[in-house]
Enzyme design. Sequence first.
Site, PDB file in Angstrom:
ATOM      1  N   GLU A  44       0.840  -1.197   0.000  1.00  0.00           N
ATOM      2  CA  GLU A  44       0.000   0.000   0.000  1.00  0.00           C
ATOM      3  C   GLU A  44       0.880   1.254   0.000  1.00  0.00           C
ATOM      4  O   GLU A  44       1.844   1.353   0.739  1.00  0.00           O
ATOM      5  CB  GLU A  44      -0.875  -0.030   1.254  1.00  0.00           C
ATOM      6  CG  GLU A  44      -1.783   1.153   1.459  1.00  0.00           C
ATOM      7  CD  GLU A  44      -2.581   1.026   2.754  1.00  0.00           C
ATOM      8  OE1 GLU A  44      -3.541   1.786   2.938  1.00  0.00           O
ATOM      9  OE2 GLU A  44      -2.240   0.158   3.589  1.00  0.00           O
ATOM     10  N   LYS A 116      -8.989   3.077  -2.080  1.00  0.00           N
ATOM     11  CA  LYS A 116      -9.320   2.323  -0.870  1.00  0.00           C
ATOM     12  C   LYS A 116     -10.724   2.697  -0.390  1.00  0.00           C
ATOM     13  O   LYS A 116     -11.084   3.878  -0.349  1.00  0.00           O
ATOM     14  CB  LYS A 116      -8.277   2.648   0.210  1.00  0.00           C
ATOM     15  CG  LYS A 116      -8.335   1.794   1.464  1.00  0.00           C
ATOM     16  CD  LYS A 116      -7.141   2.150   2.350  1.00  0.00           C
ATOM     17  CE  LYS A 116      -7.056   1.294   3.594  1.00  0.00           C
ATOM     18  NZ  LYS A 116      -5.856   1.640   4.397  1.00  0.00           N
ATOM     19  N   CYS A 152      -5.516  -3.132   1.949  1.00  0.00           N
ATOM     20  CA  CYS A 152      -5.304  -3.211   3.393  1.00  0.00           C
ATOM     21  C   CYS A 152      -6.598  -3.326   4.192  1.00  0.00           C
ATOM     22  O   CYS A 152      -7.159  -4.404   4.323  1.00  0.00           O
ATOM     23  CB  CYS A 152      -4.465  -2.022   3.867  1.00  0.00           C
ATOM     24  SG  CYS A 152      -3.643  -2.336   5.471  1.00  0.00           S
ATOM     25  N   SER A 179       0.454  -2.751   6.979  1.00  0.00           N
ATOM     26  CA  SER A 179      -0.119  -3.149   8.265  1.00  0.00           C
ATOM     27  C   SER A 179       0.973  -3.131   9.326  1.00  0.00           C
ATOM     28  O   SER A 179       1.851  -3.990   9.331  1.00  0.00           O
ATOM     29  CB  SER A 179      -0.721  -4.557   8.138  1.00  0.00           C
ATOM     30  OG  SER A 179      -1.296  -4.981   9.347  1.00  0.00           O
ATOM     31  N   LYS A 185       0.610 -10.182  16.145  1.00  0.00           N
ATOM     32  CA  LYS A 185      -0.299  -9.828  15.058  1.00  0.00           C
ATOM     33  C   LYS A 185      -0.356 -10.936  14.014  1.00  0.00           C
ATOM     34  O   LYS A 185      -1.383 -11.123  13.353  1.00  0.00           O
ATOM     35  CB  LYS A 185       0.146  -8.516  14.401  1.00  0.00           C
ATOM     36  CG  LYS A 185      -0.919  -7.913  13.493  1.00  0.00           C
ATOM     37  CD  LYS A 185      -0.605  -6.484  13.131  1.00  0.00           C
ATOM     38  CE  LYS A 185      -1.772  -5.821  12.430  1.00  0.00           C
ATOM     39  NZ  LYS A 185      -1.514  -4.396  12.141  1.00  0.00           N
ATOM     40  N   SER A 325      24.724   3.367  31.943  1.00  0.00           N
ATOM     41  CA  SER A 325      24.582   3.507  33.394  1.00  0.00           C
ATOM     42  C   SER A 325      24.990   2.261  34.145  1.00  0.00           C
ATOM     43  O   SER A 325      25.145   2.300  35.375  1.00  0.00           O
ATOM     44  CB  SER A 325      23.124   3.829  33.733  1.00  0.00           C
ATOM     45  OG  SER A 325      22.302   2.705  33.476  1.00  0.00           O
ATOM     46  N   GLY A 326      25.129   1.148  33.434  1.00  0.00           N
ATOM     47  CA  GLY A 326      25.354  -0.126  34.101  1.00  0.00           C
ATOM     48  C   GLY A 326      24.069  -0.873  34.363  1.00  0.00           C
ATOM     49  O   GLY A 326      24.086  -2.031  34.783  1.00  0.00           O
ATOM     50  N   GLY A 327      22.924  -0.238  34.093  1.00  0.00           N
ATOM     51  CA  GLY A 327      21.627  -0.849  34.330  1.00  0.00           C
ATOM     52  C   GLY A 327      21.108  -1.614  33.123  1.00  0.00           C
ATOM     53  O   GLY A 327      21.705  -1.601  32.040  1.00  0.00           O
ATOM     54  N   ASN A 400      17.243  15.271  40.520  1.00  0.00           N
ATOM     55  CA  ASN A 400      16.926  15.539  39.117  1.00  0.00           C
ATOM     56  C   ASN A 400      18.028  16.290  38.391  1.00  0.00           C
ATOM     57  O   ASN A 400      18.207  16.124  37.175  1.00  0.00           O
ATOM     58  CB  ASN A 400      15.612  16.315  39.007  1.00  0.00           C
ATOM     59  CG  ASN A 400      14.402  15.422  39.251  1.00  0.00           C
ATOM     60  OD1 ASN A 400      14.519  14.199  39.231  1.00  0.00           O
ATOM     61  ND2 ASN A 400      13.251  16.023  39.477  1.00  0.00           N
ATOM     62  N   THR A 424      16.842   5.931  26.931  1.00  0.00           N
ATOM     63  CA  THR A 424      16.840   4.499  27.252  1.00  0.00           C
ATOM     64  C   THR A 424      15.709   4.091  28.180  1.00  0.00           C
ATOM     65  O   THR A 424      15.705   2.979  28.711  1.00  0.00           O
ATOM     66  CB  THR A 424      18.190   4.092  27.879  1.00  0.00           C
ATOM     67  OG1 THR A 424      18.380   4.822  29.098  1.00  0.00           O
ATOM     68  CG2 THR A 424      19.338   4.380  26.923  1.00  0.00           C
ATOM     69  N   LYS A 545       4.663  14.458  30.710  1.00  0.00           N
ATOM     70  CA  LYS A 545       6.009  13.942  30.460  1.00  0.00           C
ATOM     71  C   LYS A 545       6.038  13.084  29.192  1.00  0.00           C
ATOM     72  O   LYS A 545       6.974  13.158  28.388  1.00  0.00           O
ATOM     73  CB  LYS A 545       6.484  13.101  31.650  1.00  0.00           C
ATOM     74  CG  LYS A 545       6.898  13.886  32.880  1.00  0.00           C
ATOM     75  CD  LYS A 545       7.543  12.949  33.889  1.00  0.00           C
ATOM     76  CE  LYS A 545       8.051  13.703  35.098  1.00  0.00           C
ATOM     77  NZ  LYS A 545       8.740  12.810  36.060  1.00  0.00           N
TER      78      LYS A 545
END
Length: 578
Positions: A44, A116, A152, A179, A185, A325-327, A400, A424, A545
Site C-alpha cells: 500500500e 481504498k 489493506c 499493516s 499480530k 549507566s550499568g543498568g 533531578n 533508554t 512527560k
Amino acid sequence: MPQLRIASAQVNTCVGDLAGNADLVVEHTRSAAAEGAHVVVFPEMTLTGYPVEDLALRGAFAEASRDAVGALATAVADAGCGDVLVIVGYLDADDVGPRNAVAALHRGEVVATQFKHHLPNYGVFDERRYFKPGEELSVLRLHGVDLGMVVCEDLWQDGGPVTALGALGVDLVLSPNASPYERAKDDVRLPLVARRAAEAGAPIVYTNQVGGQDDLVFDGDSIVVAADGTLLARAPQFAEHLLVVDIDLPERQDTAERSRQNTVEGFSVRHRVLTDTPLDPYPPTHRPVVAEPLSDEAEVWSALVVGLRDYVRKNGFRSVLLGFSGGIDSAVSAALAADALGADAVYGVSMPSRYSSEHSRSDAADLAERLGCHFRVEPVEDMVATYVDQLHLTGLAEENIQARVRGMLLMALSNLEGHLVLATGNKTELAVGYSTIYGDAVGGFAPIKDVFKTHVWELARWRNAEAEKRGQTPPIPPNSISKPPSAELRPGQLDTDSLPDYALLDDILDDYVEGDRGFADLLAAGFDAEVVDRVVRMVDRAEYKRRQYPPGTKITFKAFGRDRRLPMTNRWRETHRP
C-alpha cells in the site's frame, strides 16, 4: 487449468522519497520478470511511503505522486518489464479529495486505478482525516484470469470490496497492505486472510510493507492463501523479500457473463481486458515456500532493531550516542543499537556521579567491551556540584539535576560529533512518570519506549541465550540483569523505594494502559485497592512527560503517542468507592 506466476514484493520504502521508492519498484519488478512472474504486487502507498499523514493534504505532494505513477509505468517498460502487470500503491487526489490509491501498470501505461474503500480511524490510523473512500472496483483480465484488488483495511473489515469481488467471481485477489507490527499480530493476520479468501472464493496475495517509519515498524510477513484458506507461501518477517509462487487457478465457465456486470454490492465496476488468452501450460518452477514465523522474543527484538535502524538511517544519521549507566535499560538499548547499526556506530558514555556504585561503573565498561563499541567516561560530579552549591539544591531537586546534567552532556556531545542521542527509558517508567524531563528523557529516539520493564529483562535473557547458541559473547552483562534496578541519584536508592515491584506494576499497567480497564475492573482482577489507586494516579499525572518524550518503536497494542491520547490538563480521577 489457468496458471499465473505471482511475485509479492515486500519492500522497505521511505515516506516522501518518490524517486527512491520508484527505483525500488523498478528494481524488484526487474527481479520478478527475471523469475518469469506475470504479476508483481507491491505494498500500500509504496510510491509515497506510508503513512504520509498531513502530506496527503498538500496538493503539490499529491500532484507529484500522480506524476510519478505515470513516469513509473514508463520506467518499468523501459526496463524491459512492460509485460509484467505491476500493482503499486500511491497517493492520488481528485475533485472529492485525497485518495489512498492503487495503480495497475502494464506495457508503459496506467491501465487501472482503484481507491481504498474502508478508511481505518482507530489505533495508529487517521485515514478518515486524510482520504475520501472509493466506491469503484477495477477488475483486470490478464491471460484469461480475472484479478480484483483490495487495499489493506478493505481486507480487515467485513463486507465491502471482498464481498463484492466474491459476487463478481474473480479468480484471484491482490491485496497491497501497510499493516504495522504489534506483538502476536501474525496470529490474527493469517486466519483473517484465510477467511477472506473463502468469502471471495479465490486465492489472495497479501503483500505487506516492511521497515520502520517514525514510531511504526512493519514486519512484512506477506502471504499467499488458497481459496480454501490453505497457506501456500509466506515471506520472512522484517526483511525485504521477493516471494514468487506459481498458482493454479480453477477453471471457470462463466467468464463472459461475469465481464458484463458493471455494478455489484453497491460498487461500480470497471473491467479492463489486458490479455484474454490463457497461457499455454507450463511446468511450475516456483513451488510455494513458507518461511517459519519468528518466536515471540525474536520477533520483538527484530521489530526493535529494524525500527531503530530505519529511524537512524532514514533521517540521515550514521551513529548513536547513549548513556551507559550499568543498568538493564541502557544495556538492552545499546545491544539493540549494535545489532541495528554495528558496534562501530554505537558510542557509549559513562557519567558517574558521587552516588554511582562501583558495580555500575564496571558494568558500563563491561557492556562496552562485550559489544565492542566506542566508550568514554565523563564524570558529572563537579558539574552537578556547581548547580547544587549555587542554588542550594536538596532532595528531589538535587536528584533531578544529576539526570539533567547527564542529558546536557549527551546533547553537547551530539552537537559536537553528530550522533543521534538515544533515550533508554522503558514503557513502565514512562507510564508512571519515573523519568526526569530534560534529563534521562533527552534524545531523538527511544528504542525500548514501548517495552515494559519485565519484558526488558526477558529480552536481555533471550538475547544473551541466542549469543551463547551461536558461540558468541553474550552482549549484556549478567550483573546488569540480576542486580536490583536503581536510578542511583541518592545513597542506597532502589526503584522499589518509589514504585511497586515491577512484576506487579507491569501487571496493573497491562490492564490499565493496554486494556483500558477501570478501577472496578482492576479490583475485580484481585489487585489491592491502595496499590491500584497509587499506580493510576501516577499514570494519569505523567501525561505531560509522555508528550515530551522522544518517539520509539511501537510493539504493543496500545503504545503511548499514536495509540493512547489523553489530555494533559485533566482533572478526571477514577477512585475506589468501597
